[in-house]
Write a protein that holds these residues in place. Structure first.
Motif, mmCIF file in Angstrom:
data_model
loop_
_atom_site.group_PDB
_atom_site.id
_atom_site.type_symbol
_atom_site.label_atom_id
_atom_site.label_comp_id
_atom_site.label_asym_id
_atom_site.label_seq_id
_atom_site.Cartn_x
_atom_site.Cartn_y
_atom_site.Cartn_z
ATOM 1 N N TYR A 48 0.838 -1.208 0.000
ATOM 2 C CA TYR A 48 0.000 0.000 0.000
ATOM 3 C C TYR A 48 0.875 1.261 0.000
ATOM 4 N N ASN A 125 -6.768 -5.084 4.001
ATOM 5 C CA ASN A 125 -6.619 -3.962 3.071
ATOM 6 C C ASN A 125 -7.015 -2.643 3.729
ATOM 7 N N SER A 129 -5.044 0.983 4.896
ATOM 8 C CA SER A 129 -5.450 2.129 4.075
ATOM 9 C C SER A 129 -5.905 3.324 4.905
ATOM 10 N N GLN A 186 -5.956 -5.513 -3.019
ATOM 11 C CA GLN A 186 -5.880 -4.055 -3.029
ATOM 12 C C GLN A 186 -6.400 -3.488 -4.347
ATOM 13 N N GLN A 193 -12.294 1.988 -1.468
ATOM 14 C CA GLN A 193 -11.432 2.927 -0.756
ATOM 15 C C GLN A 193 -11.713 4.364 -1.198
#
Length: 200
Positions: A48, A125, A129, A186, A193
């Motif tokens: 990430y 994930n 994030s 991801q 996201q």
């Protein structure tokens, strides 16, 4: 143009291999039993943070993240592992029984099992994030699961393909399986996201 494309392929392949080796190295540092959970969180965070910039990923950073995520990584991993084991064992027992009722039961257990695996991948994930705790990352993962059916289908099919290819080429478990799953998850979670970031 072709040389540029080939270079990008090698960069991506090397990054995936590097992340997977970090996963195994960190897992062994935790004696496997206490290492797998934090290691999964670490390679999620490394990817990430640095994407395919493999030169910025170092063992020093990975080890620092491993120590920081040791407790949370194990809580997450074993919390979900217990649920997945119980569901898997229930499904194993259920498929041995005959009748329409048990076919429906098999189907329900299988759906819940796949949902649990999906949500665990989403939690990992989301945890890297956003600056949120485990409870809120779990809530967001559940929201993601119910928000977009096609994301779930992509996630499940992607994991199934990775497992299938790994089964055929067992060497991938050392060099690519776990990091590929992280990269793919991801990728699947990017829209969710972005959606969450727009709400903030």
């Amino acid at each position: 143009m072709i040389s540029r494309a080939v270079q990008q392929i090698f960069i991506k392949a090397y990054t995936i291999i590097k992340l997977n080796l970090f996963f195994w190295g960190l897992s062994l540092c935790g004696g496997l039993v206490l290492g797998v959970g934090p290691a999964l969180l670490v390679i999620n965070e490394l990817y990430y943070d640095y994407d395919f910039h493999y030169g910025q990923m170092s063992w020093r950073i990975a080890w620092k993240l491993f120590k920081e995520n040791f407790t949370e990584g194990n809580k997450l991993f074993y919390g979900f592992a217990i649920v997945i084991f119980l569901l898997g064992y229930s499904l194993f027992l259920s498929v041995q029984l005959h009748g329409l009722t048990f076919i429906v039961t098999d189907f329900i257990i299988a759906i819940v099992l796949l949902a649990t695996i999906c949500i665990y991948a989403y939690v990992l994930n989301i945890k890297v994030s956003f600056e949120i705790n485990l409870i809120n990352s779990f809530k967001l993962a559940c929201a993601h699961f119910f928000y977009n059916f096609f994301d779930n289908m992509k996630e499940i099919l992607g994991i199934a393909v990775i497992i299938g290819v790994t089964y055929k080429f067992s060497g991938l478990i050392l060099f690519a399986t776990f990091s590929l799953t992280v990269v793919y998850t991801q990728f699947v979670g990017k829209n969710w996201q972005s959606h969450v970031e727009e709400l903030n």
